[in-house]
Design an enzyme around this catalytic site. Structure first.
Site, PDB file in Angstrom:
ATOM      1  N   ASP A 174       3.199  -0.961  12.203  1.00 44.65           N
ATOM      2  CA  ASP A 174       3.199  -2.250  12.906  1.00 44.65           C
ATOM      3  C   ASP A 174       4.375  -3.137  12.493  1.00 44.65           C
ATOM      4  OD1 ASP A 174       2.376  -2.681  10.322  1.00 44.65           O
ATOM      5  OD2 ASP A 174       0.651  -3.922  10.830  1.00 44.65           O
TER       6      ASP A 174
ATOM      7  N   ASP B 183       0.223   2.017   9.226  1.00 43.80           N
ATOM      8  CA  ASP B 183      -0.200   1.209  10.387  1.00 43.80           C
ATOM      9  C   ASP B 183       0.856   1.178  11.499  1.00 43.80           C
ATOM     10  OD1 ASP B 183      -2.243   0.641   8.625  1.00 43.80           O
ATOM     11  OD2 ASP B 183      -1.478  -1.342   8.095  1.00 43.80           O
TER      12      ASP B 183
ATOM     13  N   ASP C 149       5.008  -5.017   5.871  1.00 42.37           N
ATOM     14  CA  ASP C 149       5.071  -6.417   6.298  1.00 42.37           C
ATOM     15  C   ASP C 149       5.061  -7.431   5.160  1.00 42.37           C
ATOM     16  OD1 ASP C 149       5.376  -6.737   8.918  1.00 42.37           O
ATOM     17  OD2 ASP C 149       3.253  -7.065   9.405  1.00 42.37           O
TER      18      ASP C 149
ATOM     19  N   GLY D 233       0.825  -1.213   0.000  1.00 41.34           N
ATOM     20  CA  GLY D 233       0.000   0.000   0.000  1.00 41.34           C
ATOM     21  C   GLY D 233       0.857   1.260   0.000  1.00 41.34           C
TER      22      GLY D 233
ATOM     23  N   ARG E   2      -5.297  -1.738   9.845  1.00 42.88           N
ATOM     24  CA  ARG E   2      -5.426  -3.192   9.636  1.00 42.88           C
ATOM     25  C   ARG E   2      -5.662  -3.869  10.981  1.00 42.88           C
ATOM     26  NH1 ARG E   2      -4.242  -5.813   4.852  1.00 42.88           N
ATOM     27  NH2 ARG E   2      -2.964  -4.114   4.107  1.00 42.88           N
TER      28      ARG E   2
ATOM     29  N   ARG F 150       0.152  -4.586  -4.796  1.00 44.37           N
ATOM     30  CA  ARG F 150       0.290  -5.793  -3.974  1.00 44.37           C
ATOM     31  C   ARG F 150       0.270  -6.944  -4.968  1.00 44.37           C
ATOM     32  NH1 ARG F 150      -3.580  -3.042  -0.128  1.00 44.37           N
ATOM     33  NH2 ARG F 150      -2.241  -2.264   1.522  1.00 44.37           N
TER      34      ARG F 150
ATOM     35  N   THR G  23       4.580   2.184   6.358  1.00 43.82           N
ATOM     36  CA  THR G  23       3.161   1.846   6.471  1.00 43.82           C
ATOM     37  C   THR G  23       2.513   2.806   7.445  1.00 43.82           C
ATOM     38  OG1 THR G  23       1.507   0.303   7.331  1.00 43.82           O
ATOM     39  CG2 THR G  23       3.714   0.016   8.187  1.00 43.82           C
TER      40      THR G  23
HETATM   41  O1  F6P Z   1      -1.658  -1.185   5.427  1.00 44.35           O
HETATM   42  C1  F6P Z   1      -2.159   0.067   5.121  1.00 44.35           C
HETATM   43  C2  F6P Z   1      -3.663   0.025   4.989  1.00 44.35           C
HETATM   44  O2  F6P Z   1      -4.124   1.323   4.673  1.00 44.35           O
HETATM   45  C3  F6P Z   1      -4.409  -0.519   6.199  1.00 44.35           C
HETATM   46  O3  F6P Z   1      -4.516   0.407   7.237  1.00 44.35           O
HETATM   47  C4  F6P Z   1      -5.717  -0.924   5.586  1.00 44.35           C
HETATM   48  O4  F6P Z   1      -6.318  -1.968   6.317  1.00 44.35           O
HETATM   49  C5  F6P Z   1      -5.309  -1.415   4.213  1.00 44.35           C
HETATM   50  O5  F6P Z   1      -4.044  -0.836   3.934  1.00 44.35           O
HETATM   51  C6  F6P Z   1      -6.271  -1.051   3.120  1.00 44.35           C
HETATM   52  O6  F6P Z   1      -5.837  -1.653   1.949  1.00 44.35           O
HETATM   53  P1  F6P Z   1      -6.383  -1.317   0.492  1.00 44.35           P
HETATM   54  O7  F6P Z   1      -5.722  -0.069   0.037  1.00 44.35           O
HETATM   55  O8  F6P Z   1      -5.995  -2.488  -0.314  1.00 44.35           O
HETATM   56  O9  F6P Z   1      -7.860  -1.130   0.614  1.00 44.35           O
END
Ligand code: F6P
Length: 329
Positions: free
Chosen positions: A136, A134, A109, A17, A178, A78, A132
């Site tokens: 994490d 997040d 991650d 992401g 997440r 991804r 990230t």
């Molecule tokens: O890991 C970053 C993040 O924004 C998370 O906080 C969230 O759960 C996820 O990616 C959302 O992913 P996508 O952009 O695939 O909807």
């Protein structure tokens, strides 16, 4: 660690992401590489571009005026194909064909899981840079993007507070993360939220009701409950419904912040962090390091092996929960 290495050409890729600060990190990698006499190639669309052979030469000028921009000039993805051995083989063959001798992977991650597997199968030299919103990732106190996301979240919650206060409303605000509650707890403290619900602790509806009852008795004119998207009790809509069934003193609204948290111009902290980590990653390659992620621990540059990054669990700052509780009286 081995002896000092000189590479003719290194590659840089952003994967997973996006988040604010990626461009600042790319710029730092490119300029540090050039500073040390290396050519730098950008790989487009994350691991997908590695598999498809999408490469672009990055000169010093190509990263001018991007430091302050959100997103990533290299694009990101991804990649499902990189999870297959055939995909990784194609990626390796393309890197060899392109003459890329070492890689800087700016990722989260999932990206580190991918590169860890890749480097066990193929003789590729690489160093990772953590990003990230997040926050994490094991092996660094802060990942690129977290600080900007927090600043975005608190600016929005401040606005929500204005309208909540005018209408005497209770708001449930869902933030990203997440399965981590880092964004929730930091933004909860910074915005003066009445309660913060996170995946790391059990959420009990009675407890939230107790806090809200106390606020009602104290004649609070608005209340805000922050819900981390990964909370096991459910998302903000679900929790709001459950609470409403037992506490109906305020008009209630729900706001899910979503992807706005991933965009925007990086904060000063994120620009500096991305610059430090980008420089550190290239220096690590030159020092002969490989299969490691650079990070910042206690404000010092750290190096953590991919296998530790992938296996490790970042410690949650539980002490912040108490601070949020005390200050929400
Ligand atoms: O890991 C970053 C993040 O924004 C998370 O906080 C969230 O759960 C996820 O990616 C959302 O992913 P996508 O952009 O695939 O909807």
């Amino acid at each position: 660690m081995g002896t000092t290495k000189k590479f003719k050409k290194i590659g840089v890729v952003t994967t997973g992401g996006d988040c604010p600060g990626l461009n600042a990190a790319i710029r730092a990698v490119v300029r540090t590489g050039i500073y040390h006499g290396m050519e730098v190639t950008g790989i487009l669309q994350g691991y997908e571009g590695m598999i498809k052979g999408e490469f672009v030469r990055l000169g010093s000028h190509s990263v001018s005026n991007i430091l302050q921009r959100g997103g990533t000039i290299l694009k990101t993805a991804r990649s499902e194909a990189f999870k297959t051995v055939e995909g990784r083989k194609k990626a390796y063959d393309n890197l060899v064909k392109e003459g890329i001798e070492a890689l800087v992977v700016i990722g989260g991650d999932g990206s580190f899981k991918g590169i860890e597997q890749f480097s066990r199968e193929f003789p590729i030299t690489s160093v990772g840079v953590p990003k990230t919103i997040d926050n994490d990732i094991f092996g660094t106190d802060y990942a690129i993007g977290f600080d900007t996301a927090l600043n975005t979240v608190i600016q929005v919650i401040d606005k929500i507070r204005d309208t909540a206060d005018s209408h005497n409303r209770l708001f449930f605000v869902e933030v990203m993360g997440r399965d981590a509650g880092m964004i929730a707890i930091y933004s909860g403290i910074a915005s003066g939220a009445e309660a913060v619900l996170i995946p790391e602790t059990e959420t009990k509806i009675e407890q939230i009701v107790k806090i809200l009852d106390r606020g009602w008795e104290r004649k609070k004119s608005s209340m805000i409950v922050i819900v981390a998207e990964g909370d096991v009790a459910g998302g903000a809509y679900e929790i709001a419904l459950e609470v409403k069934a037992r506490f109906n003193q305020y008009d209630t609204r729900v706001s899910v912040l979503g992807h706005m948290q991933r965009g925007g111009s990086p904060t000063c902290n994120d620009r500096v962090l991305a610059s430090r980590l980008g420089v550190a990653a290239v220096q690590a390659l030159i020092e002969g390091r490989t299969n490691e992620m650079v990070g910042v621990i206690n404000n010092e540059i750290s190096h953590t092996s991919y296998s530790d990054v992938v296996k490790g669990k970042k410690e949650f700052p539980y002490q912040l929960l108490k601070i949020a509780e005390i200050l929400s009286l």
